[in-house]
Scaffold this active site. Structure first.
Site, PDB file in Angstrom:
ATOM      1  CG  HIS A 253      -0.133   2.612  -0.098  1.00 44.08           C
ATOM      2  ND1 HIS A 253      -0.509   3.408  -1.152  1.00 44.08           N
ATOM      3  CD2 HIS A 253       0.890   1.844  -0.555  1.00 44.08           C
ATOM      4  CE1 HIS A 253       0.256   3.140  -2.206  1.00 44.08           C
ATOM      5  NE2 HIS A 253       1.114   2.193  -1.870  1.00 44.08           N
TER       6      HIS A 253
ATOM      7  CE  LYS B  23       2.529   5.740   0.424  1.00 45.05           C
ATOM      8  NZ  LYS B  23       3.990   5.786   0.419  1.00 45.05           N
TER       9      LYS B  23
END
Ligand code: NAD
Length: 301
Positions: free
Chosen positions: A189, A193
């Protein structure tokens, strides 16, 4: 502007309420083919804006209401303008109860506590819901189950059709391969995040563990370093990558002797979550009360 369902006129011929949909009892009836008016809660948020775009772009659904928290600077603004698609004639307001007067389905992507409050309001209005909000506690999930005694609710922490299909494929793969392979879950990600591994990766682990008769809490290994010893085949490994602007990638590797299967899902934008939510909206509009997820929506149970 052609697609506007005026929120002030819930009795317009195009307006199909949930009870009318249920009474028709026929998914193919002309009534059900009519436009479903949708109220979007959290409409100015990242997902809210994607949802406004997705609903406005599709035939058979229309943005009928847009709700935000009381202290947002966007109250009173046209939600289409906020979503970057130009005016669509629906203003952002704070009262969900009022916005539901024109709604056939409510979509909620906000925060856990408000989502539960909104489920109570939808229950009192007999309005089915699609909920994408993540991070609900077990008490909040119980409250949602309670509301779902009276209204149909689809709740899925990941609304992507592709990810939900992968969930099913993982179950099939794990059952077929059994304990003869090592299972590793790799996810990537963007750098912003803040939690790891992703909720989707954990769900994938739970599905594989469940199919293999294991408890993920006992068999999960999160990252490896130093002298680890040889791999225990009954573990499920998780590896996390955080880098750049990666939207979200998940690979589950089933590695045996002489062959390896890898199941990968790559998200290119948040649009796939919104598309899944719109699909869930069409599905839930004519369901009896109950708590459902995307496996139900996709017919994968
Ligand atoms: P965000 O912070 O950008 O948007 C949330 C919006 O909700 C904000 O605009 C906020 O003002 C609004 N809000 C908060 N309290 C409210 C209230 N009481 N009434 C009305 N509006 C209220 O967040 P986001 O990235 O859009 O994500 C929202 C939620 O959806 C999170 O829980 C996130 O994890 C989840 N999410 C789920 C999926 C999925 O596929 N299920 C995908 C992406 C995000």
């Amino acid at each position: 502007m052609g697609k506007i369902i005026d929120g002030s006129d819930p009795f317009s011929p195009e307006h199909v309420t949930h009870s009318a949909l249920l009474e028709s009892g026929n998914e193919e009836s002309p009534e059900v083919m009519n436009t479903i008016p949708i109220t979007i809660v959290g409409a100015a948020g990242r997902m809210g804006r994607m949802l406004v775009q997705a609903v406005h772009a599709e035939a058979g659904v229309a943005v009928a209401g847009a709700v935000e928290r009381e202290d947002t600077p966007h109250l009173g603004a046209d939600v289409g303008t906020i979503a970057g698609i130009g005016e669509i004639g629906v203003r952002i307001e704070h009262s969900l109860d009022r916005a539901l007067a024109a709604a056939g389905v409510c979509i909620d992507f906000t925060l856990p506590a408000p989502t539960i409050e909104h489920a109570g309001t939808c229950r009192s209005r007999c309005c089915p819901m699609v909920i994408g909000t993540t991070g609900l506690s077990s008490d909040q999930l119980e409250a949602l189950e309670d509301a779902a005694r009276d209204i149909a609710v689809v709740h899925a922490p990941n609304m992507s059709v592709g990810v939900n299909l992968c969930f099913k494929l993982l179950d099939i793969a794990a059952r077929a391969l059994g304990d003869g392979v090592d299972v590793e879950i790799i996810e990537a990600h963007h750098r912003n995040k803040v939690d790891a591994p992703s909720g989707t990766a954990v769900r994938m682990g739970e599905i594989v563990a469940g199919a293999l008769g294991r408890d993920l809490a006992e068999c999960a290994v999160y990252g490896r370093e130093g002298h680890t010893g040889i791999r225990d085949r009954k573990t499920i490994g998780f590896e996390t990558i955080r880098a750049g602007d990666v939207v979200g990638e998940h690979t589950v590797m089933f590695a045996g002797e002489g062959e390896r299967i890898e199941l990968t899902h790559r998200a290119a934008s948040r649009a796939n979550f919104a598309a899944g939510a719109v699909r869930a909206t069409r599905w839930v509009a004519h369901r009896p009360p109950g708590l459902y997820d995307m496996q139900d929506v996709l017919g994968l149970r």
